[in-house]
Each structure stands twice: as structure tokens, then as C-alpha cells.
Write an enzyme that holds these catalytic residues in place. Structure first.
Site, PDB file in Angstrom:
ATOM      1  N   CYS A 152       0.813  -1.213   0.000  1.00 32.38           N
ATOM      2  CA  CYS A 152       0.000   0.000   0.000  1.00 32.38           C
ATOM      3  C   CYS A 152       0.853   1.272   0.000  1.00 32.38           C
ATOM      4  O   CYS A 152       1.632   1.504  -0.916  1.00 32.38           O
ATOM      5  CB  CYS A 152      -0.967  -0.047   1.181  1.00 32.38           C
ATOM      6  SG  CYS A 152      -2.240   1.233   1.173  1.00 32.38           S
ATOM      7  N   GLY A 153       0.754   2.091   1.021  1.00 29.87           N
ATOM      8  CA  GLY A 153       1.460   3.369   1.059  1.00 29.87           C
ATOM      9  C   GLY A 153       2.964   3.240   0.969  1.00 29.87           C
ATOM     10  O   GLY A 153       3.649   4.150   0.491  1.00 29.87           O
TER      11      GLY A 153
END
Length: 210
Positions: free
Chosen positions: A108-109
Site C-alpha cells: 500500500c502506502g
């Protein structure tokens, strides 16, 4: 002993690392003679961080305490705070890990942060959608290497979307070779489907104490 470093930062997405950290730390499904692992949280400061779920985590060690070795691994969870400059040090460490043949898992991030540093420019990877990295990583030039899957393994780098935590965990465990192959398949099938038949098959693969 092999060390699995888990980077912790404010707003860490608790669920994204839950499967893999629980299994690697507990060793409950490890094969007989499986490698001896130590799971350590690492951060840029000795201060505690607060996860997205409100959990307080005090890191076990600092970035400068990490040992770069091909038998170790770095796990980078998703979070909303990756654009903070204080995380640059761990991203440089991720690059060093990869250069030395050590494994790095990013979800993800964290994939955004790797993309912004150019680490994903020339190797297969994934994230939260084809245009996601370009939208949030102004330096990203790896569009031709983007793979639209939940999780992607490219040698010693494993990347995943925010919805790919289970598959990502499976691929990390597979890379570390701590489960028997049938144990890992049934483990994944059980948590992926909820079918209890897979749980009993999983249990039957475990070594007995005899």
C-alpha cells in the site's frame, strides 16, 4: 538467527501486516527444522508510534541498529504518513537490502514511498491501481513494469495493494521457506475462503511431536 525487521510509523495500517507478523513471530505452522526467526519492530525514533487502529507500539530497535544481510528481511507496512521526510532513512535502507540480496516486502502506502525514490522504476511491482503510483509519486517512472495483481514477487521484492495483504503474506512466507508447501497452500486457502475443510487439512500437514 534471521531477523525480520518491521518498520513502524504513525498511522501504520494494522491489518496489512497482521497475517505475516503473527505467523513469523509465533512459528505455529513452521515445518520441522524451519529457520529460527526473530521479528523486530524498527523505527526512526525510540518513541512509540500510534497505528491506524490506535495501538501504541514501542520499537525494538532503531534504523542504525539494523543488520544488512541476505538472510534478513525488511517489511514496510502501509500508512498515511510515508511522505514525511523522516522516513527517508528506512527507504534508503530498503534500497541497500535489495542491493545485498535481502528481501523487502512493501504494501500500500509503502509502495508509494518506494516508487518516489525510483526503486520501482525497472522491476515488476504492484500497488493500489495502475494510476495510483503516478498520482502520488511525482518521481515515479515505472509504469511499464506495473502488474495489475494483488501482490507481485520480483526476486527479493514483494509488493502488494492494500487489498492484497493475505496473498502478500503468503508470498513472504514462501520466500522465507519456513512452511511446508502444502501447509502454506492450505493456510492460504483457509483464510482466503473460510472453508473449515482447509483448516483440518492444514492441521494434518503439521509435524507431530513424536
Amino acid at each position: 538467527m534471521n531477523t525480520i525487521y518491521v518498520y513502524v510509523l504513525d498511522t501504520l495500517a494494522d491489518w496489512e501486516i497482521g497475517y505475516v507478523t503473527a505467523e513469523l513471530n509465533s512459528g505455529r505452522f513452521f515445518k520441522r527444522g524451519g529457520r529460527n526467526l526473530s521479528v523486530k519492530t524498527v523505527s526512526y525514533s525510540e518513541k512509540s508510534i500510534t497505528t491506524m487502529g490506535g495501538m501504541k507500539v514501542v520499537p525494538d530497535c532503531l534504523i542504525e541498529d539494523m543488520v544488512v544481510d541476505e538472510t534478513n528481511m525488511l517489511i514496510l507496512p502501509g500508512a498515511d504518513t510515508w511522505n514525511d521526510a523522516k522516513h527517508t532513512a528506512i527507504l534508503k535502507m530498503a534500497r541497500e537490502f535489495l542491493a545485498h540480496g535481502a528481501k523487502v516486502g512493501a504494501i500500500c502506502g509503502a509502495t508509494v514511498a518506494l516508487a518516489n525514490l525510483g526503486i520501482l522504476d525497472e522491476r515488476p511491482h504492484t500497488s493500489n491501481g495502475a494510476g495510483f503510483l503516478a498520482m502520488f509519486s511525482p518521481n515515479y517512472k515505472g509504469q511499464d513494469f506495473y502488474v495489475d495483481q494483488l501482490s507481485v514477487v520480483d526476486n527479493n521484492l514483494i509488493t502488494a495493494s492494500s487489498a492484497g495483504s493475505l496473498l502478500w503474506s503468503k508470498q513472504i512466507i514462501e520466500q522465507l521457506e519456513v512452511f511446508q508447501s502444502d501447509t502454506l497452500e492450505f493456510w492460504y486457502d483457509y483464510f482466503n475462503t473460510g472453508d473449515s475443510n482447509y483448516f483440518f487439512k492444514l492441521m494434518q500437514t503439521l509435524p507431530s511431536d513424536e
